[in-house]
Design an enzyme around this catalytic site. Sequence first.
Site, PDB file in Angstrom:
ATOM      1  N   SER A  65       0.829  -1.203   0.000  1.00 16.17           N
ATOM      2  CA  SER A  65       0.000   0.000   0.000  1.00 16.17           C
ATOM      3  C   SER A  65       0.866   1.256   0.000  1.00 16.17           C
ATOM      4  CB  SER A  65      -0.911   0.009   1.224  1.00 16.17           C
ATOM      5  OG  SER A  65      -1.748   1.144   1.179  1.00 16.17           O
ATOM      6  N   CYS A 109       0.396   4.407   9.795  1.00 16.81           N
ATOM      7  CA  CYS A 109       1.141   5.374   8.987  1.00 16.81           C
ATOM      8  C   CYS A 109       1.841   6.387   9.899  1.00 16.81           C
ATOM      9  CB  CYS A 109       0.216   6.113   8.021  1.00 16.81           C
ATOM     10  SG  CYS A 109       1.120   7.361   7.075  1.00 16.81           S
ATOM     11  N   LYS A 144      -2.484  -3.708   9.580  1.00 14.67           N
ATOM     12  CA  LYS A 144      -1.082  -3.365   9.279  1.00 14.67           C
ATOM     13  C   LYS A 144      -0.398  -2.775  10.503  1.00 14.67           C
ATOM     14  CE  LYS A 144       1.799  -1.398   5.648  1.00 14.67           C
ATOM     15  NZ  LYS A 144       1.792  -0.821   4.302  1.00 14.67           N
ATOM     16  N   ASN A 196       4.734  -1.585   8.521  1.00 14.16           N
ATOM     17  CA  ASN A 196       4.723  -0.274   7.875  1.00 14.16           C
ATOM     18  C   ASN A 196       6.153   0.287   7.891  1.00 14.16           C
ATOM     19  OD1 ASN A 196       3.804   2.292   6.869  1.00 14.16           O
ATOM     20  ND2 ASN A 196       1.810   1.859   7.782  1.00 14.16           N
ATOM     21  N   GLY A 220      13.142   0.824   2.373  1.00 12.22           N
ATOM     22  CA  GLY A 220      14.298   0.471   1.555  1.00 12.22           C
ATOM     23  C   GLY A 220      14.961  -0.813   2.022  1.00 12.22           C
ATOM     24  N   GLY A 237       8.698  -5.099   3.795  1.00 10.31           N
ATOM     25  CA  GLY A 237       9.826  -4.317   4.314  1.00 10.31           C
ATOM     26  C   GLY A 237      11.135  -4.723   3.667  1.00 10.31           C
ATOM     27  N   GLY A 250       7.175  -2.631  -2.335  1.00 10.24           N
ATOM     28  CA  GLY A 250       6.812  -1.229  -2.545  1.00 10.24           C
ATOM     29  C   GLY A 250       8.004  -0.444  -3.038  1.00 10.24           C
TER      30      GLY A 250
END
Lengths: 269, 315
Positions: free
Chosen positions: B22, B130, B171, B198, B224, B251, B273
């Site tokens: 997401s 978030c 999440k 997250n 990253g 992750g 992501g």
Amino acid sequence: MCQRSDIPLSVKIKKINKETPFVMSFVFDYPHRALPGQFVNVWIPGIDEKPISVAFDDGKSYTIAVAAVGEMTKELAKKKVGDFIGIRGPYGTNYGSKSSQFIAMVAGGYGVAPLYFAAVQAIKAGCRVDFHHGARTKNYLLFADRVKKLKNTRYLPATDDGSLGHEGNCVNLMIETMNAGAKYDLIMTCGPEPMMKAVSDVAWKKKIDAQVSVERYMKCGLGICGNCCVDDLGIRTCQEGPIMPLSQIRKIKEFGLYHRNSVGKKHSF
Amino acid sequence: MAVNLSVNFCGVKFKNPLVLASGILGITASSWRNVVKNGAGGVTTKSIWLTEHKGHRNPVIIANEHYMLNAVGLPDAGVEKAREEIGKYLSWKASPLIVSIVAGKVADFGEIAENIAGLKPDIIEVNISCPNVEGEFGKPFACVAADAAQVTREVKKRLDKAGVKIPISVKLSPNVENIVTIAKAVVDAGADALTVMNSMGPGMAINLEMRAPVLANKVGGLTGPALKPIAINFIHDIYKALPGTPIIGTGGVMTGEDAIEMMMAGATLVGVGTGVYYRGIEIFKKITDEMQSWCKANKISNLVSLIGAVQRHSE
């Protein structure tokens, strides 16, 4: 994994030119190696960061041309020589020609900036250029003097009020030039989307290849945030664009119809 | 012979375990389908709010070879726009759709969940973690077990009342003292699955010459490649504590071997992501090819057999 940095660099403004009553250009002494049609993200701390087309790059320094219309560009217009601004990029795809082609450029309004740069490169590659340049009135014809000085180039202005050149829009001017016998190998266009839609329709009908500059609301410029994806291909304007070939433009259903704002909501042109 | 990469997650079949995480790309049906065309087994939407929510100003994302820092600020046009995009995507019958939802208040989580459930996505992901909207809403719900459980209960209650049987994955945030305690509280409250994790932080980057934080929001979530060991550790611990709960591991996954490592730790689905930045949008195809190669070289015919494999050795 990938040696790169997409964090803004602070660069000093080397020179500021007043190009028209409404447009300023900023020159930076920094090698960017941008290609025509690519953009940089210009950042002013505390204000905003916006994608801006590269107007010129000779490998040693580069230029951006800006009309002070939004919050960021108004703030940029207040900057002086020696001030720092943040820049990252160059990003996106570029205009490109083969050697010795006959190219029609169709520039509307500020769209002239990347096309002037593209014309310089094309002429270096041995091309001939018909530069159709449209604006409301002659004072708005940005970079007209620069374009006029180019070798192997016919400068063909069009103004809505007829104050210079053809009275009317530059798409009709291009059609007239074609009817008068010009046989182009390639069309490059940049300007308001309805204008580029008309240009791409002409190119499609006449079976001439074209390169079109698509503008969508961009945030990251890195192909991550997804704000600039177009329907129904779902490709990203910042990565697979902004310069797209005609074959791709024909598959973008929203082209000429709508675009999306910063939260992804549709807005008609 | 091709290795079977398909997995079953809460009764939903995925052709491979890779899902778009997401927050990346997922604003329109067209972009979801484009990710599927590039090899993803499924996609997760950007988080959807009940009503329009403005994100942060630019710059919203910066990155280099070591990390990405983002504070996009969850921009979204609200449930009406989502209805159109979700409907369009489902009509294409592409790969499974996980719809991420977000809200600032507990009751709004229930409201948005019920609205989204009516559109019949395959899974609902509840984003309570978030790190980029703290200025507006305070610490994320995922930071306190009781808050995390309360949101989960509310969502479950509303879905049950509406008679909808769509699995929910909550999440979690890595920025907590004990993630296992929070995972347990959320599962006790009715979560069918967990998304772990997250982004970390928040972190900050400063431009030296202008003496200014680069992100407009000043701080942003860190993602990253370096996140992977943290995610692996959390997934390992949660899988051990809650062996029956399926996990979407997210992750720092960049390669096929990263994805397999995450599955061995206990993940059934693997979110990708930030990897899109490092390896392009083709990353999904690249990772599945690499998983195929690794499995063939190691004589694994069915990827599912690797889920939680590390547990069996570390007992």
